[in-house]
Design a protein around this motif. Structure first.
Motif, mmCIF file in Angstrom:
data_model
loop_
_atom_site.group_PDB
_atom_site.id
_atom_site.type_symbol
_atom_site.label_atom_id
_atom_site.label_comp_id
_atom_site.label_asym_id
_atom_site.label_seq_id
_atom_site.Cartn_x
_atom_site.Cartn_y
_atom_site.Cartn_z
ATOM 1 N N GLU A 45 0.827 -1.196 0.000
ATOM 2 C CA GLU A 45 0.000 0.000 0.000
ATOM 3 C C GLU A 45 0.868 1.254 0.000
ATOM 4 N N GLY A 46 0.363 2.281 -0.618
ATOM 5 C CA GLY A 46 1.069 3.545 -0.646
ATOM 6 C C GLY A 46 0.963 4.255 0.687
ATOM 7 N N VAL A 47 2.058 4.826 1.132
ATOM 8 C CA VAL A 47 2.082 5.547 2.394
ATOM 9 C C VAL A 47 2.116 7.057 2.146
ATOM 10 N N SER A 48 3.087 7.496 1.378
ATOM 11 C CA SER A 48 3.232 8.913 1.099
ATOM 12 C C SER A 48 4.119 9.070 -0.123
ATOM 13 N N CYS A 49 3.952 10.188 -0.820
ATOM 14 C CA CYS A 49 4.789 10.434 -1.986
ATOM 15 C C CYS A 49 5.021 11.927 -2.146
ATOM 16 N N ILE A 50 6.070 12.256 -2.887
ATOM 17 C CA ILE A 50 6.425 13.658 -3.093
ATOM 18 C C ILE A 50 6.945 13.811 -4.514
ATOM 19 N N SER A 51 6.548 14.900 -5.141
ATOM 20 C CA SER A 51 7.027 15.162 -6.496
ATOM 21 C C SER A 51 8.310 15.990 -6.450
ATOM 22 N N SER A 52 8.949 16.085 -7.590
ATOM 23 C CA SER A 52 10.160 16.899 -7.693
ATOM 24 C C SER A 52 9.849 18.381 -7.512
ATOM 25 N N TYR A 53 8.572 18.737 -7.578
ATOM 26 C CA TYR A 53 8.150 20.115 -7.328
ATOM 27 C C TYR A 53 7.724 20.333 -5.884
ATOM 28 N N GLY A 54 7.708 19.256 -5.124
ATOM 29 C CA GLY A 54 7.372 19.371 -3.706
ATOM 30 C C GLY A 54 5.944 19.046 -3.345
ATOM 31 N N ASN A 55 5.112 18.689 -4.312
ATOM 32 C CA ASN A 55 3.742 18.288 -4.008
ATOM 33 C C ASN A 55 3.744 16.939 -3.310
ATOM 34 N N THR A 56 2.860 16.801 -2.323
ATOM 35 C CA THR A 56 2.845 15.561 -1.545
ATOM 36 C C THR A 56 1.453 14.943 -1.508
ATOM 37 N N LEU A 57 1.443 13.645 -1.281
ATOM 38 C CA LEU A 57 0.217 12.897 -1.029
ATOM 39 C C LEU A 57 0.508 11.938 0.116
ATOM 40 N N GLU A 58 -0.488 11.598 0.886
ATOM 41 C CA GLU A 58 -0.307 10.612 1.947
ATOM 42 C C GLU A 58 -1.629 9.910 2.216
ATOM 43 N N ARG A 59 -1.534 8.696 2.715
ATOM 44 C CA ARG A 59 -2.752 7.962 3.033
ATOM 45 C C ARG A 59 -3.326 8.476 4.333
ATOM 46 N N ASP A 60 -4.645 8.314 4.468
ATOM 47 C CA ASP A 60 -5.340 8.896 5.619
ATOM 48 C C ASP A 60 -4.808 8.379 6.948
ATOM 49 N N SER A 61 -4.447 7.099 7.005
ATOM 50 C CA SER A 61 -4.072 6.504 8.286
ATOM 51 C C SER A 61 -2.754 7.038 8.845
ATOM 52 N N VAL A 62 -1.982 7.767 8.021
ATOM 53 C CA VAL A 62 -0.711 8.294 8.521
ATOM 54 C C VAL A 62 -0.720 9.815 8.614
ATOM 55 N N LYS A 63 -1.803 10.438 8.200
ATOM 56 C CA LYS A 63 -1.864 11.902 8.261
ATOM 57 C C LYS A 63 -1.716 12.387 9.695
ATOM 58 N N GLY A 64 -0.883 13.385 9.861
ATOM 59 C CA GLY A 64 -0.619 13.910 11.191
ATOM 60 C C GLY A 64 0.451 13.147 11.947
ATOM 61 N N ARG A 65 0.876 12.009 11.415
ATOM 62 C CA ARG A 65 1.927 11.222 12.079
ATOM 63 C C ARG A 65 3.177 11.091 11.219
ATOM 64 N N PHE A 66 3.004 10.911 9.929
ATOM 65 C CA PHE A 66 4.141 10.733 9.018
ATOM 66 C C PHE A 66 4.301 11.993 8.171
ATOM 67 N N THR A 67 5.546 12.330 7.894
ATOM 68 C CA THR A 67 5.835 13.475 7.044
ATOM 69 C C THR A 67 6.905 13.088 6.025
ATOM 70 N N ILE A 68 6.607 13.337 4.766
ATOM 71 C CA ILE A 68 7.587 13.087 3.718
ATOM 72 C C ILE A 68 8.260 14.405 3.363
ATOM 73 N N SER A 69 9.548 14.325 3.079
ATOM 74 C CA SER A 69 10.288 15.530 2.705
ATOM 75 C C SER A 69 11.445 15.121 1.805
ATOM 76 N N ARG A 70 12.089 16.105 1.214
ATOM 77 C CA ARG A 70 13.218 15.785 0.341
ATOM 78 C C ARG A 70 14.322 16.814 0.491
ATOM 79 N N ASP A 71 15.534 16.343 0.289
ATOM 80 C CA ASP A 71 16.712 17.207 0.253
ATOM 81 C C ASP A 71 17.271 17.076 -1.149
ATOM 82 N N SER A 72 16.981 18.065 -1.974
ATOM 83 C CA SER A 72 17.387 17.991 -3.374
ATOM 84 C C SER A 72 18.898 17.947 -3.534
ATOM 85 N N ALA A 73 19.602 18.631 -2.671
ATOM 86 C CA ALA A 73 21.062 18.653 -2.766
ATOM 87 C C ALA A 73 21.662 17.276 -2.521
ATOM 88 N N LYS A 74 20.995 16.493 -1.687
ATOM 89 C CA LYS A 74 21.477 15.157 -1.358
ATOM 90 C C LYS A 74 20.757 14.065 -2.143
#
Length: 121
Positions: A45-74
């Motif tokens: 099952e999908g948990v969370s995702c992020i685009s190269s532009y920074g748009n995110t999606l997450e499943r309802d059961s993890v909202k408020g608990r999980f956070t996706i982020s990215r470090d473009s430099a790394k």
């Protein structure tokens, strides 16, 4: 394209854990990186995702608990998991695709190795 996501582990209920997915080869402008998970006997099952532009999606059961982020430099995408519950126990995978962020595993072409996250006292 390669994705590498070491770093699972055992954590107590209510605890925190951060997963990291190191990526390489995403040379086009628009792509998405997602975290999926698969518990024993269950479908992936999908948990969370992020685009190269920074748009995110997450499943309802993890909202408020999980956070996706990215470090473009790394070239790294993180999944910060807080307030973990036993039902979060699963093998977690990071995956990549060209185009928009989706939480559908069949839409992803590139996968890292899974890492086991166990939430238990």
């Amino acid at each position: 394209v390669q994705l590498q996501a070491p770093g699972g582990g055992l954590v107590e209920p209510g605890g925190t854990l951060r997963l990291a997915c190191a990526t390489s080869g995403f040379t086009r402008d628009y792509y998405a990186i997602a975290w999926f998970r698969q518990a024993p006997g269950k479908e992936r099952e999908g948990v969370s995702c992020i685009s190269s532009y920074g748009n995110t999606l997450e499943r309802d059961s993890v909202k408020g608990r999980f956070t996706i982020s990215r470090d473009s430099a790394k070239n790294t995408v993180y999944l910060q998991m807080n307030s973990l519950k036993p039902e979060d126990t699963a093998v977690y995978y990071c995956a990549g695709r060209w185009g928009s962020p989706l939480l559908l595993p069949n839409e992803y072409d590139y996968w890292g190795q899974g890492t086991l996250v166990t939430v238990s006292s």
